[in-house]
Design an enzyme around this catalytic site. Structure first.
Site, short mmCIF file in Angstrom:
data_model
loop_
_atom_site.label_atom_id
_atom_site.label_comp_id
_atom_site.label_asym_id
_atom_site.label_seq_id
_atom_site.Cartn_x
_atom_site.Cartn_y
_atom_site.Cartn_z
N ASP A 68 0.87 -1.19 0.00
CA ASP A 68 0.00 0.00 0.00
C ASP A 68 0.90 1.23 0.00
O ASP A 68 1.02 1.93 1.00
CB ASP A 68 -0.91 -0.04 1.23
N LYS A 70 0.60 3.77 -2.13
CA LYS A 70 -0.15 4.95 -2.62
C LYS A 70 0.64 5.69 -3.72
O LYS A 70 0.93 6.88 -3.61
CB LYS A 70 -0.46 5.91 -1.48
N ALA A 72 1.58 7.85 -6.60
CA ALA A 72 0.85 9.07 -6.97
C ALA A 72 1.77 10.06 -7.67
O ALA A 72 1.91 11.20 -7.23
CB ALA A 72 0.24 9.71 -5.72
N GLY A 178 -10.52 1.02 6.96
CA GLY A 178 -11.43 1.75 7.85
C GLY A 178 -12.29 0.84 8.69
O GLY A 178 -13.22 1.29 9.35
N VAL A 179 -11.95 -0.47 8.72
CA VAL A 179 -12.71 -1.41 9.55
C VAL A 179 -12.02 -1.51 10.92
O VAL A 179 -10.81 -1.61 11.01
CB VAL A 179 -12.78 -2.79 8.87
N ALA A 181 -10.80 0.27 13.97
CA ALA A 181 -10.47 1.52 14.65
C ALA A 181 -11.15 2.74 14.03
O ALA A 181 -11.43 3.72 14.72
CB ALA A 181 -8.95 1.72 14.66
N GLN A 182 -11.43 2.70 12.74
CA GLN A 182 -12.07 3.86 12.10
C GLN A 182 -13.59 3.69 12.01
O GLN A 182 -14.27 4.48 11.33
CB GLN A 182 -11.48 4.08 10.70
N GLY A 184 -15.60 1.11 10.78
CA GLY A 184 -16.25 0.18 9.84
C GLY A 184 -16.42 -1.20 10.46
O GLY A 184 -15.68 -1.59 11.37
N GLY A 200 -6.02 -2.95 10.84
CA GLY A 200 -4.73 -2.72 11.47
C GLY A 200 -4.86 -2.68 12.98
O GLY A 200 -4.78 -3.71 13.66
N1 U5P Z 1 -5.79 3.22 4.66
C1 U5P Z 1 -6.80 3.88 5.31
N2 U5P Z 1 -7.66 4.66 4.58
C2 U5P Z 1 -7.55 4.83 3.24
C3 U5P Z 1 -6.53 4.14 2.58
C4 U5P Z 1 -5.67 3.35 3.31
O1 U5P Z 1 -6.95 3.80 6.53
O2 U5P Z 1 -8.36 5.54 2.64
C5 U5P Z 1 -4.84 2.35 5.36
C6 U5P Z 1 -4.02 3.02 6.44
O3 U5P Z 1 -2.86 3.61 5.92
C7 U5P Z 1 -3.73 1.84 7.35
C8 U5P Z 1 -4.97 0.98 7.24
O4 U5P Z 1 -2.62 1.09 6.85
O5 U5P Z 1 -5.53 1.25 5.96
C9 U5P Z 1 -6.01 1.23 8.30
O6 U5P Z 1 -5.48 1.02 9.58
P1 U5P Z 1 -6.42 0.90 10.87
O7 U5P Z 1 -7.28 2.12 10.91
O8 U5P Z 1 -7.24 -0.37 10.70
O9 U5P Z 1 -5.45 0.82 11.99
#
Ligand code: U5P
Length: 226
Positions: A68, A70, A72, A178-179, A181-182, A184, A200
């Protein structure tokens, strides 16, 4: 027909190996490797350990490694990163869709069917709604037109996963960060048409990473996982 660079999904979980060092990530992977399908590495880990960390993780844990990074940039730089991932044993690399068709076409050519190209569409942070969400559907259409291996989608916005699935069709993989901790949920990702949840912190920062990984899977399988 695309190759299945990640193999057939079993747990539908990609582990984000976002700890600082190989050893820290390996300690977690030794515990949870049975509960995941793919290992994702990020730019900080590759900076810290060097690109050989990709092959080292793949060989040690016998899982495909998704870089990952990115990507760009302009095409002649993008293709160097794509080749670096391929030559170091990666299975796929994340490329931002906003680089445009010429750069993406060059990335596909550089990948040479050795690794998959997965397009980053819409960032999961709140600010991702400002600039990336408004262009994400157009980028998804481009990903489908170019027959890419897959796209990213925001795992914390299941409605957007469903939108993206309807645009790209049934075959490409959709990797959903985004599953956990964020916010999802794995079940919501799968119900919306996502192929994989990227997880993560909800695993590596848990007191009991194995229990955490099992719990995430439970929401899909609706029965205890042994
Ligand atoms: N990640 C995101 N959002 C995005 C693209 C990639 O969170 O839009 C990546 C982060 O860089 C990290 C993982 O490696 O997905 C999410 O980590 P966590 O929030 O599950 O710890």
């Amino acid at each position: 027909m695309q190759k299945t660079f990640f193999g057939s999904p079993r747990t539908h979980i990609i582990f984000a190996a976002d700890l600082e060092t190989y050893d820290q990530n390996a300690r977690v992977l030794e515990q949870v490797h049975e509960h995941i399908d793919v290992i994702k590495v990020n730019t900080p880990l590759v900076f810290h350990e060097g690109p050989s960390v990709i092959r080292r993780l793949q060989e040690t844990f016998q899982k495909p490694v998704f870089a990952d990074l990115k990507v760009a940039d302009v095409p002649h730089t993008d293709v160097k990163i794509v080749r670096m991932v391929a030559d170091n044993g990666g299975a796929a690399v994340m490329v931002h869709g906003f680089v445009g068709p010429d750069a993406l076409i060059d990335c596909v050519e550089a990948a040479n069917d050795e690794i998959g190209i997965i397009m980053q569409l819409e960032l999961t942070n709140p600010g991702g709604k400002v600039f990336t969400a408004p262009i994400a559907n157009d980028l998804a259409k481009l990903a489908a037109d170019l027959n890419l291996y897959g796209t990213q989608a925001p795992g914390n916005r299941p409605d957007r996963i469903a939108d993206i699935r309807s645009i790209i069709g049934p075959d490409p993989v959709i990797v959903c960060c985004g599953v956990g901790a964020q916010g999802g949920k794995h079940q919501s990702v799968l119900d919306a048409g996502g192929t994989y949840s990227i997880v993560g912190r909800a695993i590596y920062a848990a007191d009991d990473p194995v229990a955490a990984a099992k719990n995430i899977r439970l929401s899909k399988e609706k029965q205890p996982v042994v």
